[in-house]
Write a protein that holds these residues in place. Sequence first.
Motif, short mmCIF file in Angstrom:
data_model
loop_
_atom_site.label_atom_id
_atom_site.label_comp_id
_atom_site.label_asym_id
_atom_site.label_seq_id
_atom_site.Cartn_x
_atom_site.Cartn_y
_atom_site.Cartn_z
N UNK A 115 -5.37 12.97 0.50
CA UNK A 115 -4.58 12.85 1.61
C UNK A 115 -3.72 11.81 1.50
N UNK A 116 -4.32 10.42 1.61
CA UNK A 116 -3.72 9.33 1.48
C UNK A 116 -2.56 9.12 0.49
N UNK A 117 -3.06 9.86 -1.04
CA UNK A 117 -2.27 9.63 -1.83
C UNK A 117 -1.09 10.65 -1.94
N UNK A 118 -1.52 11.60 -1.31
CA UNK A 118 -0.24 12.71 -1.16
C UNK A 118 0.72 12.07 -0.05
N UNK A 119 0.41 11.43 0.94
CA UNK A 119 1.38 10.89 1.76
C UNK A 119 2.19 9.83 1.26
N UNK A 120 1.61 9.17 0.30
CA UNK A 120 2.02 8.15 -0.40
C UNK A 120 3.03 8.42 -1.48
N UNK A 121 2.77 9.69 -1.90
CA UNK A 121 3.61 10.42 -3.03
C UNK A 121 4.85 11.08 -2.35
N UNK A 122 4.75 11.57 -0.95
CA UNK A 122 5.73 12.08 -0.23
C UNK A 122 6.70 11.39 0.26
N UNK A 123 6.14 9.75 0.69
CA UNK A 123 6.99 8.84 1.06
C UNK A 123 7.91 7.98 -0.22
N UNK A 124 7.42 8.53 -1.32
CA UNK A 124 8.14 7.66 -2.79
C UNK A 124 7.48 6.25 -2.78
N UNK A 125 6.16 6.14 -2.30
CA UNK A 125 5.82 4.85 -2.62
C UNK A 125 4.65 4.75 -3.85
N UNK A 126 4.94 3.98 -4.72
CA UNK A 126 4.06 3.86 -5.65
C UNK A 126 2.57 3.40 -5.49
N UNK A 127 1.65 4.09 -6.39
CA UNK A 127 0.24 3.75 -6.14
C UNK A 127 -0.45 4.33 -7.72
N UNK A 128 -1.65 3.71 -7.58
CA UNK A 128 -2.28 4.08 -9.01
C UNK A 128 -3.43 5.19 -8.51
#
Length: 816
Positions: free
Chosen positions: A743-756
């Motif tokens: 859920x967290x990674x999906x939210x980051x992806x939707x906001x265009x925020x980079x993550x590993x």
Amino acid sequence: MVAAPMTGQGKTTVATGLMAALRDAGHVVSGHKVGPDYIDPGYHALATGRPGRNLDPHLVGEERVTPLLLHGARGAGVAVVEGVMGLHDGRIGTGGFASSAHVAALTRTPVVLVVDVSRMSRSVGALVAGMADYDPSIEVVGVILNKAGSARNVAEITRSVAPPVLGVVPRDERIASPSRHLGLVPASEREDSARVVERLGEHVANHVDLDALLEVARSAPALDARPWDPAEEVTAPGAGPRPVVAVAGGRAFTFRYTETEELLTAAGCEVVGFDPLGDAGLPAGTRGVYLGGGFPEVYAGELAANRGLLADLRDAVRDGVPTVAECAGLLYLAESLDGRSMAGAVPARARMTERLTLRYPEAVSPRDMLLTRAGERVTGHEFHRTRITPETGADGPAWEIEGAGEGFASPTLHASYLHVHWAGHPRLAARFADAVSGSGALAADRPAREGAARAPEAPSGDAHGAPGPVSGPAATDIPDTSPVDPLRHHGDAETGPGLLDLAVNVYAGPRPDWLDRALRASLDDAAAYPDPAPARAAIARRHGRDPAGVLPTAGAAEAFTLIARLRPWRRPVVVHPQFTEPHAALEQAGHTVTTVLCEEDDGFVFDPTAVPEGADLVMVGNPTNPTGVLHPAETLRALRRPGRLLVVDEAFMDAVPGEPGSLAGEGLPGVVVLRSLTKHWSIPGIRAGYLVGDPAAVRELARVQTPWSVSAPAIAATVACMSAEAVAEAERRAKELDDRRIELEAGLRGAGIGFVPSRAPFVLVKAGQGVHARLRERGIAVRRADTFPGLDAAWVRVAVRPSEITRTLLAALSAG
């Protein structure tokens, strides 16, 4: 000149000893070195009590060699010049240009050959005859036999040599100079350097005819040249205050030419030294910075720990204070060095490699910059085993060398690997001094670095529970999270009253009833010394291991310390970025750690071929903290070698559904796996953990473990958490955390925020510079990531939390 037929004959030992012996005999001695060497002149300075100086036609031009010799020897009665490599060995492809013979011819200096005779007899005569006859422009006037053996062999050699034998020096291990990956250890790094030089002087005085050597020196003809004068090379300033140029020194920054400081002084600057290992900030009133060469990779931990000075330097560069950095200085300005955070003033990462870069190039300036103008050429040298990624900045390179750009440059910054002798290119010193004089950015006048942030209003609910509204700054101070020691910084330091905690990776939920009951019951045994046998048996059952390969520990922290103290590791390796405590434990035990970095461009995936073959200890996390990357078991198995201990920290493996990639159940020779119970079971205060692995290694570790180090509550918790009920609950929690992470990674992806992409109960987020502090101002604590080797301040680590907390975080990140 003290020269030799080839390198390794003992030139430095004899030349330095000769300087010390002549000084002890009452002579004023000046020491000189052919070539770009920085280390030997440091020993020369100790021997003579005067600055050691270099004579290099490539770096300064043929016309300046004699004037520089006369400048360095001003006021001295005798000058001793140490050669470089073999007598006739110079720059490749140039017919011996910049060789010892070339310098001897330019300065009309008589040559004394040092020859290692430990494996020769009459052949020494043939060797010396060939060296003497090869070039008629130089004069070989004597020989010193080094590492001599029996008197009979010495007599045989003496009869074979035409030039007179001026000394016979036997081997003496007490005066050996220790080596470093780039050569000798600098004199400033050896606590006993003065005593070593003193012994060298005594040794040479006892075995070399000093009077005969002085007669040789007196045979040198007068030189028809004027001594070099820095005041004639640069424009002297008018009246007024002298701007301060801060010059890095101390043990980590020993490489710079004496003439550089003399030129800056002549140009009106006040040169003030500072030690990056110990000084809290730049010198007061700093208006220019010069960072020379050295061995910062050896002191990376200490340099990284001095966060105040690093921040001061970063601010100075960003504020436009004119700054020059050569080689080590470039590494110090980088974002990281072998995974340790550096100043971050240059957008690059540096790491040690096995490959030596050694070249003697001509460099071209690609455009007008701080030191140079477009098309200008300089000569210099490079000598390093590190690599910078990227090799140049977006604003363009500092130099073009052999058709490729290198280094970082701007109107106020010049940073590259190239060492340049400013006596050969005095316009560089003049331009730097002009820029410094015109700089208004005094260090003392710049605003203080950002101190304590302001705290928000406290959200309602507990630290891991549902949040209240997140507000802006309030009147209460939030404790400063700047790490005193990056390797020992922990997520706990990020949290505080009124902060929503996404910094600490403790499971956000209550402990199971069965675990609380076990902990309370353990207090009944508090009157007796703890017995870890039940915990050892429970762990063995849980992983299907022989109890001989199991050791309960006081958390993973004790295990790291045991491993660090286990053996006198020759080359311990820690794979980064990962949890820093293993690295800290090794350094505390006195080991020098080799860092292997997993790179962002590769998704922080671990390449086992990056580990040096000579590593006898390799420590790697799985899944890795803070990247959350899970390494396949076959990747880790590929690290096994005879004589090597592989340590896999599986502190978060129990939070991964099914525990894929775990080695805890495999009985592999030379492998030890660490586990911690503190995070998954919300008991960080209990300090419960264990290691499983090769029984021989486990027995060794048990022998160095302090008796009764594992407390009764930790033993009870371990037994309880190994039960079938606990294994089932652990898997349920792992699946719950997996869903929350998705859920967290999906939210980051939707906001265009980079993550590993992660497999752990946390996510490494590339939120951007300054986001860590802005989140704190909004009442949200995340784990700063710039204390993890290989990462910078653009990264933060975010713990997986329930949906409502995740939504609060995402809203704050999206708000900017």
